[in-house]
Design an enzyme around this catalytic site. Sequence first.
Site, PDB file in Angstrom:
ATOM      1  N   SER A  26      26.453  52.868  77.623  1.00  0.00           N
ATOM      2  CA  SER A  26      25.342  53.800  77.448  1.00  0.00           C
ATOM      3  C   SER A  26      25.809  55.264  77.593  1.00  0.00           C
ATOM      4  O   SER A  26      25.695  56.055  76.661  1.00  0.00           O
ATOM      5  CB  SER A  26      24.252  53.457  78.472  1.00  0.00           C
ATOM      6  N   HIS A 106      27.283  59.231  88.256  1.00  0.00           N
ATOM      7  CA  HIS A 106      26.426  58.783  89.369  1.00  0.00           C
ATOM      8  C   HIS A 106      27.333  58.724  90.597  1.00  0.00           C
ATOM      9  O   HIS A 106      28.487  58.281  90.497  1.00  0.00           O
ATOM     10  CB  HIS A 106      25.838  57.411  89.017  1.00  0.00           C
TER      11      HIS A 106
HETATM   12  P1  NAD Z   1      27.250  50.457  80.681  1.00  0.00           P
HETATM   13  O1  NAD Z   1      27.029  49.183  81.415  1.00  0.00           O
HETATM   14  O2  NAD Z   1      26.314  50.824  79.599  1.00  0.00           O
HETATM   15  O3  NAD Z   1      28.675  50.501  79.986  1.00  0.00           O
HETATM   16  C1  NAD Z   1      29.864  50.399  80.638  1.00  0.00           C
HETATM   17  C2  NAD Z   1      31.017  50.230  79.655  1.00  0.00           C
HETATM   18  O4  NAD Z   1      32.202  50.164  80.438  1.00  0.00           O
HETATM   19  C3  NAD Z   1      31.006  48.950  78.830  1.00  0.00           C
HETATM   20  O5  NAD Z   1      30.356  49.125  77.622  1.00  0.00           O
HETATM   21  C4  NAD Z   1      32.473  48.721  78.620  1.00  0.00           C
HETATM   22  O6  NAD Z   1      32.921  49.512  77.532  1.00  0.00           O
HETATM   23  C5  NAD Z   1      33.141  49.297  79.842  1.00  0.00           C
HETATM   24  N1  NAD Z   1      33.592  48.361  80.896  1.00  0.00           N
HETATM   25  C6  NAD Z   1      32.847  47.469  81.573  1.00  0.00           C
HETATM   26  N2  NAD Z   1      33.586  46.862  82.510  1.00  0.00           N
HETATM   27  C7  NAD Z   1      34.825  47.407  82.437  1.00  0.00           C
HETATM   28  C8  NAD Z   1      36.031  47.207  83.133  1.00  0.00           C
HETATM   29  N3  NAD Z   1      36.123  46.312  84.130  1.00  0.00           N
HETATM   30  N4  NAD Z   1      37.112  47.948  82.768  1.00  0.00           N
HETATM   31  C9  NAD Z   1      37.036  48.849  81.776  1.00  0.00           C
HETATM   32  N5  NAD Z   1      35.908  49.088  81.078  1.00  0.00           N
HETATM   33  C10 NAD Z   1      34.832  48.366  81.391  1.00  0.00           C
HETATM   34  O7  NAD Z   1      27.346  51.600  81.801  1.00  0.00           O
HETATM   35  P2  NAD Z   1      26.430  52.889  81.942  1.00  0.00           P
HETATM   36  O8  NAD Z   1      25.026  52.454  82.176  1.00  0.00           O
HETATM   37  O9  NAD Z   1      26.746  53.849  80.868  1.00  0.00           O
HETATM   38  O10 NAD Z   1      26.948  53.467  83.347  1.00  0.00           O
HETATM   39  C11 NAD Z   1      28.111  54.257  83.453  1.00  0.00           C
HETATM   40  C12 NAD Z   1      27.899  55.247  84.579  1.00  0.00           C
HETATM   41  O11 NAD Z   1      26.847  56.151  84.222  1.00  0.00           O
HETATM   42  C13 NAD Z   1      27.445  54.602  85.890  1.00  0.00           C
HETATM   43  O12 NAD Z   1      28.033  55.322  86.948  1.00  0.00           O
HETATM   44  C14 NAD Z   1      25.948  54.796  85.884  1.00  0.00           C
HETATM   45  O13 NAD Z   1      25.383  54.793  87.177  1.00  0.00           O
HETATM   46  C15 NAD Z   1      25.863  56.163  85.240  1.00  0.00           C
HETATM   47  N6  NAD Z   1      24.557  56.518  84.643  1.00  0.00           N
HETATM   48  C16 NAD Z   1      23.988  55.652  83.749  1.00  0.00           C
HETATM   49  C17 NAD Z   1      22.787  56.001  83.148  1.00  0.00           C
HETATM   50  C18 NAD Z   1      22.167  55.093  82.094  1.00  0.00           C
HETATM   51  O14 NAD Z   1      21.141  55.470  81.563  1.00  0.00           O
HETATM   52  N7  NAD Z   1      22.714  53.951  81.735  1.00  0.00           N
HETATM   53  C19 NAD Z   1      22.159  57.224  83.459  1.00  0.00           C
HETATM   54  C20 NAD Z   1      22.799  58.103  84.344  1.00  0.00           C
HETATM   55  C21 NAD Z   1      24.002  57.722  84.941  1.00  0.00           C
END
Ligand code: NAD
Length: 331
Positions: A26, A106
């Site tokens: 995301s 985060h």
């Molecule tokens: P996500 O779950 O959407 O995506 C994570 C990506 O990381 C996966 O698509 C994959 O490409 C990769 N991945 C997963 N496991 C892995 C591993 N073991 N090694 C290497 N790559 C790996 O994550 P997200 O929701 O984008 O969250 C990422 C950060 O952003 C977090 O710290 C989250 O708290 C923060 N955040 C998210 C949102 C949101 O709306 N989703 C909003 C603000 C902050």
Amino acid sequence: MKLYSQKDVDKKALKGARIAVLGYGSQGRAHALNLSDSGFDVVVGVRKGGLGWKKAKKEGLAVAEPIDAVANADLVAMLVPDMAQKSVYESVEKSLKKGATLLFAHGFNVHFKQIKPRKDLDVSLIAPKGPGDLVRRQYQQGRGVPCLIAVAQDATGKAHAKALAYAHGIGGTRGGVLDTTFAEETETDLFGEQAVLCGGATELVVKGFETLVEAGYQPEVAYYECMHELKLIVDLLHEGGLTKMHEFISETAKYGDLTRGPRVVTDRTKKEMRKILKEVQTGKFARQWIEENASGRKGYDKLLKQDTNRQIEKVGAELRARMPWLNDRRA
Ligand code: NAD
Ligand code: MG
């Protein structure tokens, strides 16, 4: 309160910088594409052959294994899931350039001391207050999701300026970038998603739906009332707060709101909210979530299944199938 805009950005802070974005989910996808469009040298660090790898490559970005991606990077954005960050950090730590920035979206892992970054690194936070696809969409429309900014470790003396330049690169300065700390961002973010945004709001919708259905009303009518129409209200709140919502709803709705609302969300609810906040502040929630992951997520998987097996989900899927435009994210 300190709110930064485009004019506060030191354009030299990240000039010519190479940025490694770890993870292509995301936030990772949105940040990598926005930074690339803003003219930064971006490489996406993902597992070879995985979904993220294929997608990032298809979308025109350079990809590499995380360990190779960070090697020459001036800034590394840690955008894999929170529960994967510790092991990803440990696997790349030795390859991080001296004086590089380690940036989070985060504060969980730094605040709860799951990651203890090397002392020569700048450690900062740019937390967009919205999901990744909105961060991308708004950037493309010349807008920007507001962000929070914080610095946990300032090894170079330029940590804040670099983080702000990063926020600028993803479009955040258009919406405004607000100073905070890792503690404040982490605790308010967890509380908000648990008590209000995800936990509280969905529980309110489901309980309202169930009340109507149990009283003999058609599930479809209950769905439109309690789930579908929520968007109208949320949009009004988002655009103009309680005042704008009051302007657009009927007098009757307003009277019902003012006299019945406080009977639904009561002092008992607020007392429970305070308890939930305490569990966040003391680290009780964090320990529980880390433990849940370490033991294979059995409880989590069970709860998730229960949540999506409810009647409201079946009714909703059928009704939404009649409105394919609901999934048009550009609308
Ligand atoms: P996500 O779950 O959407 O995506 C994570 C990506 O990381 C996966 O698509 C994959 O490409 C990769 N991945 C997963 N496991 C892995 C591993 N073991 N090694 C290497 N790559 C790996 O994550 P997200 O929701 O984008 O969250 C990422 C950060 O952003 C977090 O710290 C989250 O708290 C923060 N955040 C998210 C949102 C949101 O709306 N989703 C909003 C603000 C902050
Ligand atoms: Mg729920």
